[in-house]
Design a protein around this motif. Structure first.
Motif, short mmCIF file in Angstrom:
data_model
loop_
_atom_site.label_atom_id
_atom_site.label_comp_id
_atom_site.label_asym_id
_atom_site.label_seq_id
_atom_site.Cartn_x
_atom_site.Cartn_y
_atom_site.Cartn_z
N LYS A 95 -1.26 0.68 10.85
CA LYS A 95 -1.88 0.32 9.57
C LYS A 95 -0.90 -0.49 8.71
N THR A 96 0.36 -0.07 8.70
CA THR A 96 1.36 -0.79 7.91
C THR A 96 1.57 -2.19 8.43
N SER A 97 1.63 -2.33 9.75
CA SER A 97 1.79 -3.67 10.32
C SER A 97 0.59 -4.55 10.03
N THR A 98 -0.60 -3.96 10.01
CA THR A 98 -1.82 -4.72 9.71
C THR A 98 -1.85 -5.15 8.25
N VAL A 99 -1.56 -4.24 7.33
CA VAL A 99 -1.58 -4.53 5.90
C VAL A 99 -0.38 -5.40 5.51
N GLY A 100 0.76 -5.12 6.11
CA GLY A 100 1.99 -5.83 5.77
C GLY A 100 2.87 -5.00 4.87
N HIS A 101 4.16 -5.26 4.92
CA HIS A 101 5.11 -4.48 4.12
C HIS A 101 5.43 -5.14 2.78
N ALA A 102 4.95 -6.39 2.56
CA ALA A 102 5.33 -7.11 1.35
C ALA A 102 4.24 -8.08 0.91
N GLN A 103 4.30 -8.42 -0.38
CA GLN A 103 3.42 -9.44 -0.95
C GLN A 103 4.24 -10.30 -1.91
N THR A 104 3.83 -11.56 -2.03
CA THR A 104 4.47 -12.51 -2.94
C THR A 104 3.46 -12.88 -4.01
N ILE A 105 3.90 -12.79 -5.28
CA ILE A 105 3.00 -13.06 -6.41
C ILE A 105 3.71 -13.97 -7.41
#
Length: 132
Positions: free
Chosen positions: A88-98
């Motif tokens: 699930k973490t790999s699918t959602v991702g560990h980071a976002q850029t805003i």
């Protein structure tokens, strides 16, 4: 500029909105413009941007991930038993850029930043790095 935030999750799977915490810190630090990277420090918890108006979105989101990655699968070999949380973490991702403009996070009308817990409850951390 860099800050570590700590939060305590209360459920096995949850989406905790962290938008206001981040915006408050940016305001306190007088950040006018730039980009932030929001990053989870865990292999079983991620970061996403999603709708923050209808709470059913979170419910549906977590349910659908559970359907794709059920907690128990007879072929899973990871000895901790939390393979689903890693997937699930790999699918959602560990980071976002805003983007930040005029001191405000640039998000859509219905968007919020979420810490996604997939193996709780636990004490967790996420980092925010400002790039100017």
């Amino acid at each position: 500029m860099f800050k570590t935030f700590t939060l305590k999750t209360n459920k096995h799977s949850d989406m905790i909105e962290i938008t206001n915490q981040i915006q408050q810190w940016l305001t306190e630090e007088l950040v006018d413009s730039g980009v932030i990277v929001v990053s989870s420090m865990h292999t079983t918890a991620g970061i996403t941007v999603n709708e923050n108006a209808d709470p059913d979105v979170k419910t549906d989101f977590l349910r659908r991930l559970e359907e794709v990655y059920p907690w128990e699968h007879k072929k899973d070999r990871h000895m901790e038993g939390n393979t689903a949380a890693h997937l699930k973490t790999s699918t959602v991702g560990h980071a976002q850029t805003i983007v930040i403009d005029k001191g405000q996070l640039v998000l859509g009308t219905w968007q919020g930043i979420y810490f996604c817990e997939f193996d709780g409850p636990r004490s967790r951390q996420f980092h925010v790095k400002v790039l100017r």
